[in-house]
Design a protein around this motif. Structure first.
Motif, PDB file in Angstrom:
ATOM      1  N   LEU A 179       8.918   5.767  -1.562  1.00 28.00           N
ATOM      2  CA  LEU A 179       7.615   5.593  -2.196  1.00 28.00           C
ATOM      3  C   LEU A 179       6.621   4.960  -1.234  1.00 28.00           C
ATOM      4  O   LEU A 179       6.997   4.273  -0.275  1.00 28.00           O
ATOM      5  CB  LEU A 179       7.741   4.707  -3.438  1.00 28.00           C
ATOM      6  CG  LEU A 179       8.719   5.171  -4.510  1.00 28.00           C
ATOM      7  CD1 LEU A 179       8.736   4.177  -5.668  1.00 28.00           C
ATOM      8  CD2 LEU A 179       8.379   6.569  -5.001  1.00 28.00           C
ATOM      9  N   VAL A 220       2.152   6.324  -4.796  1.00 26.51           N
ATOM     10  CA  VAL A 220       2.069   5.867  -6.177  1.00 26.51           C
ATOM     11  C   VAL A 220       0.692   5.253  -6.431  1.00 26.51           C
ATOM     12  O   VAL A 220       0.202   4.452  -5.631  1.00 26.51           O
ATOM     13  CB  VAL A 220       3.159   4.812  -6.465  1.00 26.51           C
ATOM     14  CG1 VAL A 220       3.081   4.340  -7.915  1.00 26.51           C
ATOM     15  CG2 VAL A 220       4.540   5.364  -6.138  1.00 26.51           C
ATOM     16  N   VAL A 279       5.904   9.672 -11.210  1.00 31.47           N
ATOM     17  CA  VAL A 279       6.583   9.559  -9.919  1.00 31.47           C
ATOM     18  C   VAL A 279       8.026  10.065  -9.957  1.00 31.47           C
ATOM     19  O   VAL A 279       8.440  10.828  -9.076  1.00 31.47           O
ATOM     20  CB  VAL A 279       6.511   8.106  -9.403  1.00 31.47           C
ATOM     21  CG1 VAL A 279       7.407   7.919  -8.176  1.00 31.47           C
ATOM     22  CG2 VAL A 279       5.067   7.742  -9.064  1.00 31.47           C
TER      23      VAL A 279
END
Length: 382
Positions: free
Chosen positions: A174, A129, A157
């Protein structure tokens, strides 16, 4: 930290320039991270220093590896790592890196949406991210800035995670890494807060990887606490990727004074320069300087302010500026501290300069990388 006498003995025995590492400080840095980041899987960011002896120590201590090239993957395998102990990162992975990562059963860190169609079948994946933050470090180190080349923008995302799962991949969670040598712990809190905004869209996750990038004097406890809170938001296991923090403080670059020169500045000319430590030239890094010559009362009264210049024919080949030092003489030795990360790793053969030896103090001296010769430099040329 190694004593002045030990550093001088190493310079006398192995010559300069020389990279010197202290095993006790390597162990102490890892212990500090583990104390702060309890119940966290650690992956060493190999790019900081890929020496096989150091990697073997990490592996023996149960640390995995974050790799960003096929060469780094080969080093991980060489020291016995595989499978879930390896992360494959990078913004422009090659076909070879995808294939080797899949063969090893590594976890891929996806850096852009296009990678969904490039991954080997049924890959294990984290989505990197980009939180679009301005952080307290040099622009070249700010990997979480909106204008950097790294990561998927926050708004994209959820779609990437959904696409990964629809394609049969294991979208486990993530990943965020906002930069290196971050001075302000609130930068990490801001990044984790941005990630938490994704919870309604992505649901619970298996893994939250918070990268590394902590400065050597960072509030690790505070950063770890913020990271744990972010992981709890997702119900995820916490992973981290310390690199520079684990090795920088354990390493010293020793260099010998070649001479003095006065122009508009007072220069100390050294036998080490940008080919041995490019960080000052590349992104303005500041390394503490320790003079190892006798510092008598008389010498201390003859202190000047010097720029430390290397031997390359490059105006930017300056390792430190405006350093107060007792006046040196030709043959004196000084130590550039915090050189265990991105010193040897980013060294080069520019000007056909052989790369220095690397030695480790672990109760006795061990040569862990031989000094190059000019013959080894041109051995592959035809």
């Amino acid at each position: 930290m190694l004593t002045d006498a030990q550093l001088l003995a190493a310079a006398a025995r192995f010559g300069t320039p020389l990279y010197v590492y202290d095993a006790a400080e390597l162990d102490a840095a890892l212990a500090r991270v583990r104390t702060a980041f309890t119940d966290t899987r650690l992956f060493y960011a190999m790019k900081a220093n890929p020496n096989l002896t150091l990697l073997a120590r990490m592996r023996a201590a149960g640390v995995g590896f974050e790799c960003v090239s096929a060469g780094e993957l080969a080093r991980a395998v060489k020291v016995g790592a595989g499978g879930s102990d390896i992360l494959v990162n990078g913004p422009a992975k090659s076909d070879e890196e995808y294939a080797e990562g899949a063969r090893l059963g590594a976890t891929f860190i996806v850096d852009r949406a296009e990678e969904v169609g490039l991954l080997p079948p049924r890959s294990r994946v984290l989505v990197r991210v980009n939180p679009a933050l301005e952080v307290s470090t040099h622009d070249h180190l700010a990997t979480g800035a909106g204008g950097s080349k790294f990561g998927v923008p926050l708004g994209g995302v959820p779609a990437v995670l959904n696409a990964l799962r629809a394609a049969g991949h294991d979208g486990r969670g993530l990943h965020v890494h906002i930069g290196s040598a971050i001075r302000d712990a609130t930068d990490f809190a801001a990044a984790f807060a941005r990630l938490s905004e994704l919870r309604p869209a992505v649901g619970e996750l298996e893994v939250l990887d918070v990268g590394g990038g902590w400065s050597l004097d960072a509030d690790l406890d505070g950063i770890a606490d913020q990271a744990r809170r972010a992981a709890q938001v997702f119900g995820a296991q916490l992973w981290a990727e310390p690199g520079r923090y684990l090795v920088a403080g354990a390493g010293v670059l020793l260099s010998q004074v070649v001479g003095l020169k006065a122009t508009a500045h007072e220069f100390v000319l050294l036998d080490a320069g940008m080919t041995e430590l490019i960080r000052p030239m590349l992104y303005g890094a500041v390394h503490p300087v320790l003079p190892l010559w006798p510092r008598s009362e008389a010498a201390l009264h003859n202190t000047g302010t010097y720029d430390l210049a290397g031997p390359a024919c490059e105006s930017g080949d300056v390792l430190a500026r405006e350093v107060p030092l007792p006046r040196p003489q030709r043959g004196d030795v000084l130590a550039l501290l915090e050189a265990g990360a991105y010193g040897a790793a980013m060294s080069s053969n520019y000007l056909t300069r052989p790369r220095p030896a690397e030695v480790l103090w672990d109760g006795e001296w061990r040569v862990i990388r031989q000094r190059e010769s000019v013959e080894t430099i041109w051995a592959a040329e035809t």
